[in-house]
Design an enzyme around this catalytic site. Structure first.
Site, short mmCIF file in Angstrom:
data_model
loop_
_atom_site.label_atom_id
_atom_site.label_comp_id
_atom_site.label_asym_id
_atom_site.label_seq_id
_atom_site.Cartn_x
_atom_site.Cartn_y
_atom_site.Cartn_z
N GLU A 1 4.03 1.48 -4.92
CA GLU A 1 3.66 2.67 -5.70
C GLU A 1 2.23 2.59 -6.23
OE1 GLU A 1 6.89 4.19 -8.11
OE2 GLU A 1 5.48 4.63 -9.71
N ASP A 2 1.80 1.41 -6.64
CA ASP A 2 0.54 1.30 -7.38
C ASP A 2 -0.57 0.51 -6.69
OD1 ASP A 2 1.63 2.79 -9.42
OD2 ASP A 2 2.26 1.07 -10.59
#
Ligand code: ZN
Length: 179
Positions: free
Chosen positions: A65-66
């Site tokens: 996600e990051d």
């Protein structure tokens, strides 16, 4: 076949490398890696979890996600089971913020037990940080809304681990301390 200890060290090292330049939003700009490490501590200490794949997935839970990490990359390094757990707790970042948040609430009851454990630890970690090291630029209403969102997700995860659920409820009971 790697030993459990080797897998945990490799996941810690991989996550630390991927999150190397990221910081949390608190005043002290805590290194991001403190967050995934805190999930593993919560799982072991408050959840009694000793499933190495769950602990590795917790260490890696924000890498797709990051950071630039791909599912294929995780599969090569850590295998299909850990990768599947990480994917289950990964938001679809192509969606708008509010759509993603609602999707977390909607998907929570349908996740695997392993993913529910990681998600519970994630919400405990985030709400604990919200109380102890709040984002420096959030007004109180935003902090309250964030805690309420986390509680809505956790409501869909109940019946998974009594220790973790009690730990989360103890944090929500401190909502009045948000300032
Ligand atoms: Zn997280």
């Amino acid at each position: 076949m790697k030993t459990d200890t080797a897998k945990l060290i490799e996941a810690t090292y991989f996550a630390a490398d991927k999150h190397r330049d990221q910081r949390r939003r608190d005043k002290g700009a805590t290194p991001y890696i403190n967050h995934p490490i805190s999930l593993t501590h919560i799982l072991v200490d408050e959840g009694g979890i000793e499933d190495t794949d769950v602990l590795c997935a917790a260490l890696l839970h924000d890498t797709i996600e990051d950071t630039d990490t791909t599912a294929e990359e995780l599969a090569v390094h850590f295998g299909d089971r850990i990768t599947a757990i990480v994917l289950e707790v990964t938001d679809d970042t192509s969606q708008h913020f509010t759509v993603r948040k609602q999707a977390q609430i909607d998907h929570a009851p349908h996740m695997s037990r392993e993913a529910k454990l990681v998600k519970l630890a994630d919400k405990i970690s985030n709400v604990r940080d919200l109380l102890a090291f709040p984002p420096h630029d959030w007004p109180i209403a935003r902090k309250q809304a964030y805690m309420d969102f986390c509680a809505a997700v956790v409501n869909g995860l109940r019946g998974t681990n009594a220790g973790l659920e009690a730990a989360f409820d103890a944090l929500v009971a401190r909502r009045v301390e948000l300032a």
